[in-house]
Design a protein around this motif. Structure first.
Motif, PDB file in Angstrom:
ATOM      1  N   LEU B 217       0.803  -1.223   0.000  1.00 44.09           N
ATOM      2  CA  LEU B 217       0.000   0.000   0.000  1.00 44.09           C
ATOM      3  C   LEU B 217       0.831   1.267   0.000  1.00 44.09           C
ATOM      4  O   LEU B 217       0.444   2.261  -0.605  1.00 44.09           O
ATOM      5  N   SER B 218       1.993   1.244   0.676  1.00 49.14           N
ATOM      6  CA  SER B 218       2.817   2.452   0.686  1.00 49.14           C
ATOM      7  C   SER B 218       3.274   2.788  -0.728  1.00 49.14           C
ATOM      8  O   SER B 218       3.265   3.948  -1.143  1.00 49.14           O
ATOM      9  N   LYS B 221       0.267   4.017  -2.807  1.00 49.56           N
ATOM     10  CA  LYS B 221      -0.092   5.380  -2.412  1.00 49.56           C
ATOM     11  C   LYS B 221       0.882   6.393  -3.018  1.00 49.56           C
ATOM     12  O   LYS B 221       0.500   7.433  -3.527  1.00 49.56           O
ATOM     13  N   TYR B 222       2.161   6.045  -2.959  1.00 51.53           N
ATOM     14  CA  TYR B 222       3.172   6.953  -3.476  1.00 51.53           C
ATOM     15  C   TYR B 222       3.020   7.133  -4.980  1.00 51.53           C
ATOM     16  O   TYR B 222       3.225   8.213  -5.505  1.00 51.53           O
ATOM     17  N   ASP B 242      -5.210  10.365  -2.018  1.00 49.06           N
ATOM     18  CA  ASP B 242      -5.201  11.049  -0.722  1.00 49.06           C
ATOM     19  C   ASP B 242      -6.519  10.858   0.020  1.00 49.06           C
ATOM     20  O   ASP B 242      -6.552  10.621   1.217  1.00 49.06           O
ATOM     21  N   PHE B 245      -6.956   7.481   1.637  1.00 47.68           N
ATOM     22  CA  PHE B 245      -6.199   7.264   2.855  1.00 47.68           C
ATOM     23  C   PHE B 245      -6.699   8.127   4.007  1.00 47.68           C
ATOM     24  O   PHE B 245      -6.556   7.760   5.163  1.00 47.68           O
ATOM     25  N   ALA B 255      -9.608  -1.508   7.451  1.00 48.70           N
ATOM     26  CA  ALA B 255      -8.809  -2.577   8.042  1.00 48.70           C
ATOM     27  C   ALA B 255      -7.468  -2.692   7.325  1.00 48.70           C
ATOM     28  O   ALA B 255      -6.414  -2.820   7.943  1.00 48.70           O
ATOM     29  N   LEU B 256      -7.524  -2.607   6.006  1.00 46.72           N
ATOM     30  CA  LEU B 256      -6.307  -2.734   5.202  1.00 46.72           C
ATOM     31  C   LEU B 256      -5.334  -1.604   5.536  1.00 46.72           C
ATOM     32  O   LEU B 256      -4.138  -1.824   5.735  1.00 46.72           O
ATOM     33  N   VAL B 260      -1.044  -1.406   7.471  1.00 50.79           N
ATOM     34  CA  VAL B 260       0.197  -1.069   6.776  1.00 50.79           C
ATOM     35  C   VAL B 260       1.278  -0.720   7.785  1.00 50.79           C
ATOM     36  O   VAL B 260       1.115   0.195   8.580  1.00 50.79           O
TER      37      VAL B 260
END
Lengths: 346, 319
Positions: B217-218, B221-222, B242, B245, B255-256, B260
């Motif tokens: 996920l990181s 997201k990036y 954004d 998140f 939950a997901l 992270v």
């Protein structure tokens, strides 16, 4: 922190390979204290798994410990015979492997695999072993342990399989648990559950844990102290706060800033090149060719450990009093700034 | 994001992919179950989910490596679903290219790099060998390798370099869109950043649209502008990166996100983990889930009742 459980002194491990000798571990020193979780972080090939395999005496046959000692209870584990290891493996030190599917026997019921250790080490009868195995399965969070007891590994999901491996590792009440990338093969949600379980079990059974991983996010959540390894050596060690809030070695900077976190917007800092060939380890600091802060001395002479604080040491010439002051990579600087603000704001 | 427009370049609606087992029971797996989403031109659309949730299958259905059971897909307004005729296949492969997860398995070990990258060009009528090699060398430089690498074999490269070759192969046909299926998950941490930065550069320079499939996920997201979250073959939520998140609407997304791991010891210590329990929904007759729009660009898969409750609680927060 309590007494020292394991002390590794100047450990060196070589592998005999077709093309020459690979120096996988080149002088590693660390100690594991009672009740702490020590994380060893590094890329693949940095020697972190080999170090733990040396502790348990399960190095492959082409590996040789050329020097150093591993002290446990006053005994040097590197000098032990295979038979003497039987008393240590499982009973005192046990291991959780990376891949739960290949760690389990596919044609044996999982219950039997848990009982095996109990019968062998604790001389339990079948009935006793079964009772204890079911209690263990319940302990590690497997629902309906009575039915699951007589199922085969393929009937379990990845997370459940890893729980079984942990149950086997804990069967004989060891003092030390070594986890070799236990969550790398798992999904994030399952990973976080397994990590919680390990933390919980650690507190319950008063374990000392060596945790090997390359995921720094996981380290932040589980470790008390961290060793960063590169090319067969520890380059930096300290408490988890030292490593994340005040990293001192350029390799730690690079590792931290090459991973985006959820707030990263800047361009990632990538480490150029590839890790060195350990058949011909470079002279001087092994990280120097990939290090943009490298100075001339890095190519000539190996840096000793410099003290940053009482708990925090790093092997880099940048900490030498005569070294120039350097700026952290942009991504990392912002992240540390942000983390500090969050901490103070809360 | 030079050419970013709001026009969708790829539209997927009600995509279904069922896999049938053999044997007496003929069991059936709904790997992708009525998935609909749209990818805008020039954006990066991230698909995340656990393993086995159907994110890779979705990608492979779009480029027609799998034949979807039902559903409609349009690339740039033209249908790419239905019977795979010669023309349709050409249309798809001319415009969409794929980067695979495993950089070792996805390159033929007995072909040189220039043959691997040039194969697509050859099939597209660049018959002249010299010309082909010239283009290949240009591509190699583009992805951060050198022209000398052209005559080598895949085993001579490291994992990161192999993934660059995979990216060069995808770029060879000059596609408008790239489906990147877990392009960094097989790579070492220090090399991941190299590949992510390369994909980002290419996207900006060439105006590519990227469908980015990953479980980290990181990284998603990036890298992504918008993100879709999948769970057991269903697409649960789509939103701007954004927004997703900050204001996740679906319990599974929450939950997901709570799972992270973050490289911050302080956050890790005080973190509260949420565990998703699918039985909270109680879907059934009269309470069927469907796609609802919470606000512009934020789509949620839920039942009418859940949607009403959510809107109420959100209004409560605003006031």
């Amino acid at each position: 922190m309590g007494e020292t459980m394991i002390q590794v002194k100047d450990l060196r491990v070589n592998f005999r390979a077709w093309a020459g000798t690979v120096q996988a571990v080149r002088g590693v020193n660390f100690e594991l204290k009672k009740g702490e979780t020590l994380a060893i972080v590094g890329e693949s090939g940095s020697g972190k798994s080999v170090t733990t395999k040396a502790i348990l005496g399960i190095l492959p046959s082409n590996a040789r410990i050329t020097s150093g000692e591993i002290l446990y209870n006053g005994k040097d584990l590197t000098k032990l015979k295979e038979k003497e290891f039987y008393d240590i493996r499982g009973k005192h030190i046990s291991l959780v492997f990376q891949d739960p599917l290949s760690a389990l026997n596919p044609i044996q019921k999982v219950g039997k695999q848990i009982c095996e250790a109990l019968k062998k080490n604790e001389h339990m009868s079948n009935g006793e072993a079964k009772k204890r195995a079911i209690a263990l399965m319940e302990d590690v969070g497997i629902p309906e342990p009575e039915t699951k007891f007589s199922q085969y590994p393929f009937q379990f999901s990845g997370g459940m399989r890893q729980r079984i491996v942990i149950a086997i590792a804990l069967a004989c009440n060891p003092e030390i648990l070594i986890c070799d990338e236990p969550t790398t093969a798992l999904d994030v949600t399952i990973q976080s559950r397994i990590l919680d379980k390990i933390k919980e079990l650690k507190a319950e059974h008063d374990l000392s844990v060596i945790f090997i991983t390359h995921d720094l996010g996981v380290v932040a959540g589980i470790a008390d102290r961290v060793c960063v390894m590169y090319a067969g050596k520890i380059v930096e060690y300290g408490t988890v706060d030292d490593i994340f809030y005040e990293p001192a070695h350029p390799y730690t900077w690079a590792l931290l800033s090459s991973m985006p976190d959820l707030d990263t917007k800047e361009k990632l800092f990538s480490i150029p090149g590839a890790p060195p060939n350990m058949m011909y380890p470079p002279k001087g600091d092994a990280f120097a060719p990939r290090n943009r802060y490298a100075m001339e001395i890095d190519f000539e002479q190996e840096p000793p450990f410099f003290k940053v604080s009482d708990t925090h040491y790093a092997a880099t010439w940048l900490l030498h009093p005569k070294a120039p002051k350097v700026e952290l990579p942009e991504v990392l600087k912002h992240r540390i700034q942000r983390m500090k603000e969050e901490r103070e704001g809360a | 994001m030079s050419e970013k427009e709001n026009r969708p370049i790829l539209e997927v609606s009600n995509l279904c992919m069922d896999f049938y087992g053999t044997g007496a029971r003929k069991s059936c797996v709904h790997a992708v179950d009525h998935v609909s989403f749209a990818v805008r031109k020039g954006e990066t659309f991230g698909l995340v989910g656990e393993s086995g949730c159907g994110k890779t299958t979705t990608g492979r259905c779009i480029i027609r490596l799998y034949q979807p059971t039902s559903g409609e897909m349009y690339y740039d307004g033209k249908p790419i679903h239905g019977k795979l005729t010669r023309e349709k296949r050409k249309y798809i492969t001319d415009h969409i290219a794929m980067v695979f997860q495993d950089p070792i398995a996805s390159l033929n070990p007995r072909m040189t790099v220039q043959d691997i990258i040039g194969e697509g060009l050859k099939l597209r009528g660049v018959k002249d060998k010299e010309e082909r090699h010239r283009i290949v060398k240009g591509l190699l430089v583009r992805v951060g390798l050198t022209p000398e690498h052209a005559t080598r074999y895949p085993h001579e490269f490291s994992g990161g370099q192999r993934q660059r070759i995979g990216i060069a192969r995808a770029l060879a046909v000059n596609p408008g869109m790239i489906i990147a299926d877990e392009p960094v998950s097989a790579l070492d941490v220090s090399v991941q950043a190299q590949v992510i930065n390369l994909l980002n550069e290419l996207k900006e320079d060439l105006g590519l649209t990227i469908l980015f499939i990953a479980h980290n996920l990181s990284v998603v997201k990036y890298f992504s502008d918008r993100i879709g979250v999948m769970y057991y073959g269903k697409l649960l939520e789509v939103a701007d990166a954004d927004q997703l998140f900050q204001r996740p609407a679906h319990p599974y997304t929450r939950a997901l996100l709570s799972a992270v791991p973050q490289p911050d010891p302080y956050l890790e210590r005080k973190r509260k983990k949420i565990i998703y329990d699918p039985s909270v929904h109680q879907y059934g007759p009269g309470n069927e889930p469907s796609y609802h729009t919470i606000e512009e660009g934020h789509i949620l898969y839920c039942s009418d009742r859940e949607f009403e409750e959510l809107m109420k609680s959100q209004e409560g927060k605003k006031v």
